[in-house]
Design a protein around this motif. Structure first.
Motif, PDB file in Angstrom:
ATOM      1  N   UNK A  67       0.668  -1.196   0.082  1.00  0.00           N
ATOM      2  CA  UNK A  67      -0.176   0.014  -0.089  1.00  0.00           C
ATOM      3  C   UNK A  67       0.752   1.218  -0.057  1.00  0.00           C
ATOM      4  N   UNK A  68       2.059   1.149   0.312  1.00  0.00           N
ATOM      5  CA  UNK A  68       3.070   2.158   0.192  1.00  0.00           C
ATOM      6  C   UNK A  68       4.104   2.230  -1.011  1.00  0.00           C
ATOM      7  N   UNK A  78       1.381  -3.940   5.712  1.00  0.00           N
ATOM      8  CA  UNK A  78       1.476  -2.936   4.590  1.00  0.00           C
ATOM      9  C   UNK A  78       1.756  -3.683   3.218  1.00  0.00           C
ATOM     10  N   UNK A  79       1.954  -4.931   3.224  1.00  0.00           N
ATOM     11  CA  UNK A  79       2.392  -5.630   2.086  1.00  0.00           C
ATOM     12  C   UNK A  79       1.871  -7.042   2.264  1.00  0.00           C
ATOM     13  N   UNK A  80       2.115  -7.716   1.092  1.00  0.00           N
ATOM     14  CA  UNK A  80       2.227  -9.308   0.987  1.00  0.00           C
ATOM     15  C   UNK A  80       2.990  -9.588  -0.355  1.00  0.00           C
ATOM     16  N   UNK A  81       2.862 -10.892  -0.617  1.00  0.00           N
ATOM     17  CA  UNK A  81       3.553 -11.213  -1.901  1.00  0.00           C
ATOM     18  C   UNK A  81       2.960 -12.514  -2.326  1.00  0.00           C
ATOM     19  N   UNK A 100      -5.921  -2.285  -3.586  1.00  0.00           N
ATOM     20  CA  UNK A 100      -5.591  -1.522  -2.408  1.00  0.00           C
ATOM     21  C   UNK A 100      -4.071  -1.406  -2.345  1.00  0.00           C
ATOM     22  N   UNK A 101      -3.345  -2.514  -2.510  1.00  0.00           N
ATOM     23  CA  UNK A 101      -1.901  -2.476  -2.354  1.00  0.00           C
ATOM     24  C   UNK A 101      -1.602  -2.191  -4.046  1.00  0.00           C
ATOM     25  N   UNK A 102      -1.458  -1.103  -4.580  1.00  0.00           N
ATOM     26  CA  UNK A 102      -1.229  -0.731  -5.895  1.00  0.00           C
ATOM     27  C   UNK A 102       0.325  -0.770  -6.133  1.00  0.00           C
ATOM     28  N   UNK A 103       1.179  -1.007  -5.566  1.00  0.00           N
ATOM     29  CA  UNK A 103       2.718  -0.932  -5.800  1.00  0.00           C
ATOM     30  C   UNK A 103       3.346  -2.161  -5.709  1.00  0.00           C
ATOM     31  N   UNK A 117      -4.707  -6.801 -16.682  1.00  0.00           N
ATOM     32  CA  UNK A 117      -5.796  -6.436 -15.716  1.00  0.00           C
ATOM     33  C   UNK A 117      -5.211  -5.654 -14.737  1.00  0.00           C
ATOM     34  N   UNK A 118      -4.261  -5.840 -13.860  1.00  0.00           N
ATOM     35  CA  UNK A 118      -3.626  -4.967 -12.831  1.00  0.00           C
ATOM     36  C   UNK A 118      -3.198  -3.655 -13.149  1.00  0.00           C
ATOM     37  N   UNK A 119      -2.520  -3.573 -14.361  1.00  0.00           N
ATOM     38  CA  UNK A 119      -2.247  -2.115 -14.986  1.00  0.00           C
ATOM     39  C   UNK A 119      -3.270  -1.365 -15.347  1.00  0.00           C
ATOM     40  N   UNK A 120      -4.340  -1.904 -15.870  1.00  0.00           N
ATOM     41  CA  UNK A 120      -5.448  -1.242 -16.166  1.00  0.00           C
ATOM     42  C   UNK A 120      -6.131  -0.851 -14.895  1.00  0.00           C
ATOM     43  N   UNK A 121      -6.104  -1.383 -13.794  1.00  0.00           N
ATOM     44  CA  UNK A 121      -6.673  -1.141 -12.380  1.00  0.00           C
ATOM     45  C   UNK A 121      -5.879   0.065 -11.806  1.00  0.00           C
ATOM     46  N   UNK A 122      -4.636   0.260 -12.385  1.00  0.00           N
ATOM     47  CA  UNK A 122      -3.976   1.378 -11.574  1.00  0.00           C
ATOM     48  C   UNK A 122      -2.750   1.017 -11.033  1.00  0.00           C
ATOM     49  N   UNK A 123      -2.503  -0.330 -10.991  1.00  0.00           N
ATOM     50  CA  UNK A 123      -1.459  -0.710 -10.326  1.00  0.00           C
ATOM     51  C   UNK A 123      -0.058  -0.334 -10.762  1.00  0.00           C
ATOM     52  N   UNK A 124       1.170   0.187  -9.962  1.00  0.00           N
ATOM     53  CA  UNK A 124       2.278   0.617 -10.254  1.00  0.00           C
ATOM     54  C   UNK A 124       3.350  -0.433 -10.576  1.00  0.00           C
TER      55      UNK A 124
END
Length: 344
Positions: A172-173, A223-226, A240-243, A299-306
């Motif tokens: 998320x960070x 804060x994160x997962x993998x 939620x976790x876009x990075x 799909x995740x790129x289209x959803x705004x993931x960086x």
């Protein structure tokens, strides 16, 4: 010992109504009265294959291709019904039933296989593979074959490997470099090795059930997962976790198994059919995985993931060297084979 035998007998009774393959206690007797002896083509079998994932998942598609090839190569004598979505039990349960011969085949991750054969724990070590090509060079080498063959001592017969990509971190960070992990609370599968990996990377491991991750990210408990691309997408964690940083810290392949009890009842000709079909199904499954992974990324790129590629893989590898060295005495021979595969 008596308790184990009693449990085994009960399992046979419970399965009697649905198992068309007879001889549960023997773990692989041929199905009497259904052979094709008049055509001179040998015995007829109807087997079952346990699969955790849903019907449209790449591993399930690989299972189905395997079943199709077995039927084709045996002239219809050997059929395998694939049961997706954990209908026959989750992976650990399925492995145990295959050991008993109560279920004939299963496809599982090599992750839980470490509980049945400690050598498979090597796949949980971080950054031991450079990329997917390196993984498959090892899996298709003598070292990979030897690892499959070692399962026979556990009552299992390894037939082939399937692909499951690589696991990377998402947060998320902001997450663009190794230093960003410092102090992060990262969800991990609950085992000692994963906790050690997080500590070596400067993060705080937070063991947690997979189903709890979405809300934990949402509320800031972690804060994160993998995970791999498809899981990052299908779980909707990318919302939620876009990075997402493509560090590829673990590459844990899948394995297709048959009960050793069942395998030993097959003729050499039928064993060859099953093995050949399994190996041939691998290329198809890998193609399906690659397509699924690409679709998930889109799909995740289209959803705004960086999405961030790592610029210095050596920094990540150096950070976990103490973890690798701690387990080198346990996995030394396999690690040497993995290193050798990289150079081939």
């Amino acid at each position: 010992m008596m308790k184990r035998q009693k449990g085994k007998g009960l399992l046979c009774v419970l399965l009697a109504g649905i198992v068309t393959f007879t001889g549960c206690s023997a773990g692989g007797a041929e199905n009497p009265g259904t052979g094709n002896e008049e055509q001179g083509s040998g015995s007829t079998y109807n087997f079952r294959l346990a699969e955790t994932h849903p019907a449209d998942y790449p591993t399930t598609k690989g299972d189905m291709k395997f079943a199709e090839l077995v039927k084709e190569k045996s002239g219809g004598r050997i059929t395998i019904d694939v049961f997706p979505s954990a209908q026959l039990g989750e992976e650990k349960s399925a492995i145990e039933q295959v050991q008993l011969g109560a279920i004939e085949f299963t496809r599982v991750s090599t992750g839980p296989m470490a509980e049945f054969n400690k050598d498979f724990g090597v796949f949980s070590l971080p950054y031991i593979f450079n990329d997917d090509n390196h993984v498959w060079k090892f899996l298709q080498s003598d070292g990979g074959t030897k690892l499959l063959d070692s399962l026979e001592s556990s009552g299992l017969k390894g037939l082939t490997y399937y692909s499951s990509g690589s696991r990377s971190f998402y947060s998320t960070k902001p997450l663009t470099k190794l230093e960003d992990l410092k102090g992060m609370k990262i969800r991990v599968i609950e085992n000692k090795l994963n906790i050690e990996i997080m500590k070596a990377l400067g993060a705080n491991a937070t063991p947690m059930a997979y189903g709890e991750v979405y809300s934990a990210l949402q509320t800031g408990i972690i804060d994160a997962a993998e995970n791999n691309y498809p899981s990052y997408y299908s779980s909707k964690h990318f919302e939620i976790a876009k990075n997402y940083i493509l560090d590829g810290h673990q590459r844990v392949p899948e394995v297709l198994l048959v009960s050793k009890q069942v395998w030993d009842t097959l003729s050499p000709e039928d064993q060859a059919i099953v093995k050949e079909a399994a190996v041939e199904s691998t290329a198809f499954q890998r193609e399906e995985w690659a397509k699924y992974e690409k679709e998930s990324e889109e799909q995740v790129r289209a959803g705004g993931a960086v999405i961030t590629e790592i610029s210095d893989a050596d920094a990540w590898k150096n950070a976990v060297k103490p973890v690798i060295e701690k387990y080198r005495s346990e996995y030394g021979e396999i690690l040497d084979a993995i290193e050798q595969a990289k150079a081939e």
